[in-house]
Design a protein around this motif. Structure first.
Motif, short mmCIF file in Angstrom:
data_model
loop_
_atom_site.label_atom_id
_atom_site.label_comp_id
_atom_site.label_asym_id
_atom_site.label_seq_id
_atom_site.Cartn_x
_atom_site.Cartn_y
_atom_site.Cartn_z
N GLN A 11 1.01 -1.29 -0.02
CA GLN A 11 -0.17 0.12 0.15
C GLN A 11 0.96 1.11 0.10
N ARG A 14 1.87 1.78 -3.52
CA ARG A 14 0.72 2.23 -4.11
C ARG A 14 0.38 4.01 -3.99
N LEU A 15 0.65 4.31 -2.60
CA LEU A 15 0.63 5.40 -2.18
C LEU A 15 1.45 6.53 -2.99
N MET A 18 0.85 7.31 -6.65
CA MET A 18 -0.05 8.29 -6.54
C MET A 18 0.48 9.67 -6.32
N PRO A 289 -1.05 17.43 -0.88
CA PRO A 289 -1.23 15.94 -0.65
C PRO A 289 -0.08 15.15 -0.94
N GLU A 290 0.68 15.45 -1.99
CA GLU A 290 1.71 14.55 -2.13
C GLU A 290 2.94 14.34 -1.19
N LEU A 293 1.67 12.47 1.74
CA LEU A 293 1.63 10.81 1.55
C LEU A 293 3.16 10.45 1.43
N ALA A 307 -7.58 15.52 0.78
CA ALA A 307 -7.13 14.72 -0.48
C ALA A 307 -6.32 13.66 -0.22
N ALA A 308 -5.43 13.79 0.89
CA ALA A 308 -4.36 12.70 1.30
C ALA A 308 -5.02 11.69 1.91
N ALA A 310 -8.08 10.80 1.83
CA ALA A 310 -9.01 9.90 1.07
C ALA A 310 -8.16 8.90 0.05
N GLN A 311 -6.83 9.03 0.25
CA GLN A 311 -6.36 7.89 -0.86
C GLN A 311 -5.89 6.68 0.41
N ILE A 312 -5.98 6.93 1.69
CA ILE A 312 -5.34 5.82 2.50
C ILE A 312 -6.63 4.85 2.84
#
Length: 355
Positions: A11, A14-15, A18, A289-290, A293, A307-308, A310-312
């Motif tokens: 994960q 994957r993050l 992103m 957000p980047e 992450l 925004a960050a 939401a990707q977890i």
């Protein structure tokens, strides 16, 4: 109770994909490199050690890659008094500094900070607007959770009152040589509810600390980490990220989210620094957000960007501070209370340690 990492390797990767809008691991540009010379060089006051290595990799190396602004590093965030005295003299050596709750409170109360330039620093994406001040916007969250060495202790600790119960759970405890968090812990152990902690009943907190003192040591973070790692302490007050690092090393620690203490970290701009504009850009970059992450992937700290977050994955959010999944069993340190009371309480605490 859990012992797993907040985000697994796959994960994290994957993050990372992103967040690949910037180059990771790039070396920062020195004054004699591509950073634009001394006029564009920024001085960051951090905490040193492995933490500073992680922030450099996750935050400042990509910042330099993106902006061309070089970064120098000090460990001055460990010495808030120094930061304040230099700001008072109008000759800050650092431009930006890491600051968590009580340190932020001291810096604010002393007038050592620049107000953020809202034309540069935006905060519409911050998940918890109550954590925003005119001097700071949080860029990650961290927690202090109750944990214990399961190979040395029978049963599990479910509250700070259990930590104080040395008859039922024998063994040496360890706490930080700092009044914040420590007084909150002591009050929770004495039966104060999380939503009734502030204003802190200081006298009651010290009476509670008196009870645990014969079975405890009070050390700096690195010494506590070493003592937990070697089994000298069965439980202690440590940042959860450090606890998880110790678990990775093979020590059988377990922890709970009940009565967890949450605080936020922010980059602040110091009054009198020579590179104010570059410092504002760095604060804004910490909120992207980047960037956040990369911080969670590198250091394990929770983003404040919606925004960050939401990707977890939801399954991982259950093991991170400041998420809807854990906020109901934890509380935030009240930096405003510490701003008003730090000096008197800190003086009393240091005297208590030596009494």
């Amino acid at each position: 109770m859990t012992t797993h990492d907040p985000i697994g390797r796959r994960q994290f990767l994957r993050l990372g994909a992103m967040a690949s809008g910037t180059v990771l691991g790039a070396g920062f540009l020195s004054a004699c490199g591509g950073g634009g010379g001394a006029s564009s060089e920024l001085v960051y006051a951090g905490y040193g050690g492995s933490y500073q290595d992680g922030i450099k990799s996750a935050m400042f190396d990509p910042f330099t890659q993106s902006t061309g602004i070089g970064v120098k590093y000090t460990a001055d965030a460990n010495d808030v008094t120094k930061l304040i005295s230099l700001a008072d003299a109008g000759r800050s050596q650092d431009d930006i500094a890491d600051a968590q709750g009580p340190a932020l409170a001291q810096l604010r109360a002393s007038g050592a900070l620049e107000k953020l330039d809202r034309n540069v620093v935006t905060h519409e994406d911050v998940v918890n607007p109550s954590l925003i001040t005119e001097y700071s916007v949080p860029y990650y969250q961290f927690s202090h959770n109750i944990f214990w060495n399961a190979s040395m202790m029978s049963g599990q600790l479910n509250s700070w009152a259990d930590v104080w119960d040395v008859r039922k759970f024998p063994g040496k405890r360890g706490f930080q040589r700092l009044p914040w968090f420590t007084l909150e812990i002591a009050l929770l152990a004495d039966g104060v509810a999380m939503d009734s902690l502030y204003p802190l009943d200081v006298d009651r907190a010290f009476r509670s600390l008196d009870r645990i003192k014969p079975n405890a040591v009070f050390l700096d973070n690195n010494s506590l980490t070493n003592a937990v790692s070697t089994g000298e302490l069965v439980t202690a007050d440590l940042n959860l990220s450090r606890v998880k690092t110790i678990i990775k090393s093979g020590v059988k620690l377990e922890y709970t989210w009940n009565q967890a203490m949450v605080d936020v970290e922010q980059l602040v701009v110091l009054r009198g620094g020579a590179r104010r504009d570059a410092a504002m850009k760095a604060v804004q970059y910490s909120l992207e957000p980047e960037t956040q992450l990369r911080i969670i992937r590198t250091l394990g700290y929770t983003p404040t960007s919606k925004a960050a977050l939401a990707q977890i994955p939801a399954a991982d959010a259950k093991d991170l501070p400041g998420t809807p999944e854990t906020v109901g069993t934890s509380f935030y340190l009240n930096a405003s209370w510490w701003a008003d009371n730090y000096k008197a309480v800190s003086t009393r605490f240091q005297g208590w340690l030596t009494s």
